[in-house]
Scaffold this motif. Structure first.
Motif, PDB file in Angstrom:
ATOM      1  N   VAL A   1      80.189  19.548   6.295  1.00  0.00           N
ATOM      2  CA  VAL A   1      79.241  18.752   6.378  1.00  0.00           C
ATOM      3  C   VAL A   1      78.275  18.992   7.366  1.00  0.00           C
ATOM      4  CG1 VAL A   1      78.651  16.303   6.277  1.00  0.00           C
ATOM      5  CG2 VAL A   1      80.923  17.057   5.175  1.00  0.00           C
ATOM      6  N   PRO A   2      77.128  19.744   7.296  1.00  0.00           N
ATOM      7  CA  PRO A   2      76.162  20.001   8.160  1.00  0.00           C
ATOM      8  C   PRO A   2      75.603  18.956   8.887  1.00  0.00           C
ATOM      9  CG  PRO A   2      75.639  21.236   6.215  1.00  0.00           C
ATOM     10  CD  PRO A   2      76.666  20.252   5.835  1.00  0.00           C
ATOM     11  N   LEU A   3      75.262  17.871   8.332  1.00  0.00           N
ATOM     12  CA  LEU A   3      74.620  16.761   9.029  1.00  0.00           C
ATOM     13  C   LEU A   3      75.546  16.235  10.296  1.00  0.00           C
ATOM     14  CD1 LEU A   3      72.554  15.017   6.509  1.00  0.00           C
ATOM     15  CD2 LEU A   3      71.591  16.140   8.450  1.00  0.00           C
TER      16      LEU A   3
ATOM     17  N   VAL B   1      87.820  17.467   3.018  1.00  0.00           N
ATOM     18  CA  VAL B   1      88.340  17.933   1.786  1.00  0.00           C
ATOM     19  C   VAL B   1      87.508  17.642   0.693  1.00  0.00           C
ATOM     20  CG1 VAL B   1      90.483  17.691   0.393  1.00  0.00           C
ATOM     21  CG2 VAL B   1      90.736  17.636   2.953  1.00  0.00           C
ATOM     22  N   PRO B   2      87.279  18.957   0.031  1.00  0.00           N
ATOM     23  CA  PRO B   2      86.448  18.593  -1.261  1.00  0.00           C
ATOM     24  C   PRO B   2      87.133  18.272  -2.297  1.00  0.00           C
ATOM     25  CG  PRO B   2      86.640  20.909  -0.780  1.00  0.00           C
ATOM     26  CD  PRO B   2      87.473  20.136   0.335  1.00  0.00           C
ATOM     27  N   GLN B   3      86.225  17.423  -3.197  1.00  0.00           N
ATOM     28  CA  GLN B   3      86.661  17.133  -4.760  1.00  0.00           C
ATOM     29  C   GLN B   3      85.461  17.257  -5.377  1.00  0.00           C
ATOM     30  OE1 GLN B   3      88.256  13.209  -4.577  1.00  0.00           O
ATOM     31  NE2 GLN B   3      90.132  13.863  -3.317  1.00  0.00           N
ATOM     32  N   MET B   4      85.448  18.342  -6.544  1.00  0.00           N
ATOM     33  CA  MET B   4      84.334  18.275  -7.382  1.00  0.00           C
ATOM     34  C   MET B   4      84.926  18.047  -8.856  1.00  0.00           C
ATOM     35  SD  MET B   4      82.823  21.715  -5.943  1.00  0.00           S
ATOM     36  CE  MET B   4      82.653  21.646  -4.044  1.00  0.00           C
ATOM     37  N   THR B   5      83.813  17.561  -9.680  1.00  0.00           N
ATOM     38  CA  THR B   5      83.983  17.110 -10.927  1.00  0.00           C
ATOM     39  C   THR B   5      82.931  17.745 -11.758  1.00  0.00           C
ATOM     40  OG1 THR B   5      85.511  15.438 -10.606  1.00  0.00           O
ATOM     41  CG2 THR B   5      84.721  15.613 -12.804  1.00  0.00           C
ATOM     42  N   LEU B   6      83.061  18.732 -12.626  1.00  0.00           N
ATOM     43  CA  LEU B   6      81.830  19.228 -13.466  1.00  0.00           C
ATOM     44  C   LEU B   6      81.693  18.601 -14.669  1.00  0.00           C
ATOM     45  CD1 LEU B   6      80.104  21.515 -13.624  1.00  0.00           C
ATOM     46  CD2 LEU B   6      81.887  22.991 -15.055  1.00  0.00           C
ATOM     47  N   GLN B   7      80.595  18.016 -14.982  1.00  0.00           N
ATOM     48  CA  GLN B   7      80.382  17.427 -16.172  1.00  0.00           C
ATOM     49  C   GLN B   7      79.011  17.718 -16.757  1.00  0.00           C
ATOM     50  OE1 GLN B   7      80.032  12.993 -14.746  1.00  0.00           O
ATOM     51  NE2 GLN B   7      82.374  12.934 -14.923  1.00  0.00           N
TER      52      GLN B   7
ATOM     53  N   GLY C   1      83.442  14.656  -0.468  1.00  0.00           N
ATOM     54  CA  GLY C   1      83.900  15.230   0.766  1.00  0.00           C
ATOM     55  C   GLY C   1      84.623  14.072   1.447  1.00  0.00           C
ATOM     56  N   CYS C   2      86.082  14.095   1.909  1.00  0.00           N
ATOM     57  CA  CYS C   2      86.625  13.046   2.904  1.00  0.00           C
ATOM     58  C   CYS C   2      87.054  13.626   3.888  1.00  0.00           C
ATOM     59  CB  CYS C   2      87.556  12.356   1.628  1.00  0.00           C
ATOM     60  SG  CYS C   2      86.964  11.506   0.375  1.00  0.00           S
ATOM     61  N   GLU C   3      86.950  12.899   5.003  1.00  0.00           N
ATOM     62  CA  GLU C   3      87.414  13.189   6.342  1.00  0.00           C
ATOM     63  C   GLU C   3      88.259  11.919   6.636  1.00  0.00           C
ATOM     64  OE1 GLU C   3      88.604  14.975  10.145  1.00  0.00           O
ATOM     65  OE2 GLU C   3      88.280  15.886   8.098  1.00  0.00           O
ATOM     66  N   HIS C   4      89.487  12.063   6.656  1.00  0.00           N
ATOM     67  CA  HIS C   4      90.448  10.748   6.982  1.00  0.00           C
ATOM     68  C   HIS C   4      90.114   9.920   5.927  1.00  0.00           C
ATOM     69  CE1 HIS C   4      92.175  12.787  10.203  1.00  0.00           C
ATOM     70  NE2 HIS C   4      90.897  12.985  10.656  1.00  0.00           N
TER      71      HIS C   4
ATOM     72  N   HIS D   1      79.360  11.552  -1.103  1.00  0.00           N
ATOM     73  CA  HIS D   1      79.442  12.001  -2.373  1.00  0.00           C
ATOM     74  C   HIS D   1      78.012  12.389  -2.773  1.00  0.00           C
ATOM     75  CE1 HIS D   1      78.224   8.172  -4.314  1.00  0.00           C
ATOM     76  NE2 HIS D   1      79.081   7.676  -3.399  1.00  0.00           N
ATOM     77  N   GLN D   2      77.885  13.267  -3.563  1.00  0.00           N
ATOM     78  CA  GLN D   2      76.311  13.437  -4.155  1.00  0.00           C
ATOM     79  C   GLN D   2      76.697  13.862  -5.617  1.00  0.00           C
ATOM     80  OE1 GLN D   2      74.279  16.453  -2.178  1.00  0.00           O
ATOM     81  NE2 GLN D   2      73.154  14.810  -0.811  1.00  0.00           N
ATOM     82  N   THR D   3      75.574  14.044  -6.433  1.00  0.00           N
ATOM     83  CA  THR D   3      75.520  14.494  -7.585  1.00  0.00           C
ATOM     84  C   THR D   3      74.482  15.751  -7.689  1.00  0.00           C
ATOM     85  OG1 THR D   3      76.143  12.344  -8.823  1.00  0.00           O
ATOM     86  CG2 THR D   3      75.212  14.296 -10.247  1.00  0.00           C
TER      87      THR D   3
END
Length: 132
Positions: free
Chosen positions: A96-98, A104-110, A118-121, A126-128
Protein backbone atom coordinates in the motif's frame (compact mmCIF):
# COMPACT_ATOMS: atom_id res chain seq x y z
CA UNK A 1 9.77 -48.66 -16.89
CA UNK A 2 6.87 -47.54 -19.12
CA UNK A 3 4.91 -46.45 -16.03
CA UNK A 4 7.82 -44.28 -14.87
CA UNK A 5 8.15 -42.77 -18.34
CA UNK A 6 4.42 -41.93 -18.44
CA UNK A 7 4.67 -40.34 -14.98
CA UNK A 8 7.64 -38.20 -16.05
CA UNK A 9 5.92 -37.24 -19.28
CA UNK A 10 2.80 -36.17 -17.36
CA UNK A 11 4.94 -34.00 -15.06
CA UNK A 12 6.58 -32.35 -18.07
CA UNK A 13 3.21 -31.67 -19.73
CA UNK A 14 1.85 -30.13 -16.51
CA UNK A 15 4.97 -27.98 -16.07
CA UNK A 16 4.69 -26.70 -19.65
CA UNK A 17 0.91 -26.12 -19.65
CA UNK A 18 0.48 -24.51 -16.21
CA UNK A 19 2.08 -21.16 -17.13
CA UNK A 20 -0.09 -21.02 -20.28
CA UNK A 21 -3.24 -21.65 -18.24
CA UNK A 22 -2.27 -18.97 -15.69
CA UNK A 23 -1.37 -16.47 -18.44
CA UNK A 24 -4.87 -16.93 -19.95
CA UNK A 25 -6.60 -16.28 -16.61
CA UNK A 26 -9.26 -13.54 -16.78
CA UNK A 27 -7.52 -11.46 -14.08
CA UNK A 28 -4.57 -10.86 -16.44
CA UNK A 29 -4.68 -7.43 -18.08
CA UNK A 30 -4.61 -3.72 -17.29
CA UNK A 31 -6.88 -2.32 -14.57
CA UNK A 32 -7.85 1.23 -13.57
CA UNK A 33 -7.99 1.98 -9.84
CA UNK A 34 -10.33 4.30 -8.00
CA UNK A 35 -8.82 7.65 -6.92
CA UNK A 36 -6.55 7.32 -3.89
CA UNK A 37 -6.20 9.78 -1.01
CA UNK A 38 -4.12 12.06 -3.21
CA UNK A 39 -6.90 11.88 -5.84
CA UNK A 40 -4.66 9.95 -8.25
CA UNK A 41 -5.89 7.10 -10.43
CA UNK A 42 -3.42 4.38 -11.42
CA UNK A 43 -3.28 1.81 -14.17
CA UNK A 44 -2.16 -1.57 -12.85
CA UNK A 45 -0.86 -4.34 -15.11
CA UNK A 46 -1.62 -7.83 -13.78
CA UNK A 47 0.49 -10.64 -15.22
CA UNK A 48 1.24 -14.26 -14.54
CA UNK A 49 4.36 -14.61 -12.40
CA UNK A 50 5.12 -18.31 -12.58
CA UNK A 51 1.99 -20.10 -11.40
CA UNK A 52 0.70 -17.04 -9.49
CA UNK A 53 -0.08 -13.40 -10.27
CA UNK A 54 1.56 -10.05 -9.67
CA UNK A 55 0.62 -6.46 -10.37
CA UNK A 56 2.78 -3.50 -11.30
CA UNK A 57 1.93 0.20 -11.39
CA UNK A 58 2.05 1.25 -15.05
CA UNK A 59 1.01 4.90 -14.83
CA UNK A 60 -0.81 7.50 -12.72
CA UNK A 61 -3.27 10.27 -13.58
CA UNK A 62 -4.59 13.33 -11.76
CA UNK A 63 -8.28 14.22 -11.40
CA UNK A 64 -8.31 15.92 -14.84
CA UNK A 65 -6.93 12.78 -16.51
CA UNK A 66 -3.45 14.22 -17.08
CA UNK A 67 -0.67 11.66 -16.68
CA UNK A 68 1.60 12.43 -13.74
CA UNK A 69 4.95 11.03 -12.68
CA UNK A 70 5.27 9.48 -9.23
CA UNK A 71 8.11 7.48 -7.68
CA UNK A 72 5.77 4.45 -7.55
CA UNK A 73 5.44 3.96 -11.32
CA UNK A 74 7.05 0.68 -12.30
CA UNK A 75 6.93 -0.75 -8.78
CA UNK A 76 5.26 -4.02 -7.86
CA UNK A 77 1.94 -3.46 -6.13
CA UNK A 78 1.28 -7.10 -5.29
CA UNK A 79 2.93 -10.49 -5.82
CA UNK A 80 2.45 -14.23 -5.17
CA UNK A 81 -1.35 -13.95 -5.45
CA UNK A 82 -2.97 -17.30 -6.29
CA UNK A 83 -6.23 -18.15 -8.01
CA UNK A 84 -8.61 -19.79 -5.54
CA UNK A 85 -11.46 -20.57 -7.96
CA UNK A 86 -14.86 -18.94 -8.54
CA UNK A 87 -13.23 -15.60 -9.42
CA UNK A 88 -11.41 -15.33 -6.09
CA UNK A 89 -7.71 -14.61 -5.64
CA UNK A 90 -5.63 -14.33 -2.50
CA UNK A 91 -2.44 -15.01 -0.64
CA UNK A 92 0.78 -13.25 -1.40
CA UNK A 93 1.45 -9.66 -0.43
CA UNK A 94 0.03 -6.28 -1.36
CA UNK A 95 2.06 -3.07 -0.96
CA UNK A 96 0.00 0.00 0.00
CA UNK A 97 2.08 2.95 -1.30
CA UNK A 98 0.28 5.76 0.55
CA UNK A 99 1.08 4.32 3.96
CA UNK A 100 4.05 2.12 2.94
CA UNK A 101 2.82 -1.13 4.48
CA UNK A 102 2.36 -4.64 3.17
CA UNK A 103 -1.10 -6.16 3.44
CA UNK A 104 -2.73 -9.49 2.66
CA UNK A 105 -4.64 -9.15 -0.62
CA UNK A 106 -8.07 -10.56 -1.41
CA UNK A 107 -9.51 -10.06 -4.89
CA UNK A 108 -12.81 -11.03 -6.46
CA UNK A 109 -13.36 -10.83 -10.20
CA UNK A 110 -16.88 -9.91 -11.31
CA UNK A 111 -16.92 -9.45 -15.09
CA UNK A 112 -14.87 -6.34 -15.88
CA UNK A 113 -14.69 -5.28 -12.22
CA UNK A 114 -12.09 -6.44 -9.72
CA UNK A 115 -12.93 -5.99 -6.06
CA UNK A 116 -9.59 -5.49 -4.30
CA UNK A 117 -9.18 -5.64 -0.53
CA UNK A 118 -6.02 -5.46 1.54
CA UNK A 119 -5.81 -6.08 5.27
CA UNK A 120 -3.00 -5.43 7.73
CA UNK A 121 -4.01 -6.95 11.06
CA UNK A 122 -7.49 -5.54 11.80
CA UNK A 123 -7.30 -2.61 9.36
CA UNK A 124 -8.63 -3.17 5.82
CA UNK A 125 -9.01 -0.97 2.75
CA UNK A 126 -10.83 -1.76 -0.47
CA UNK A 127 -11.36 -0.48 -4.01
CA UNK A 128 -13.16 -1.58 -7.14
CA UNK A 129 -10.93 -1.59 -10.21
CA UNK A 130 -12.21 -1.48 -13.81
CA UNK A 131 -10.71 -3.38 -16.72
CA UNK A 132 -9.16 -1.16 -19.41
Amino acid sequence: MMKRLNSRLSSVVIAICLPVIVAADPIVGVWKTEPDRKNLISHIKITACGDKFCGRILSAYDASGKEVQTPNIGKKLFWDVAGEGDGKYGGGEFWVPLINVDAVPQMTLQGDKLLVKGCEHEICAHQTWSRL
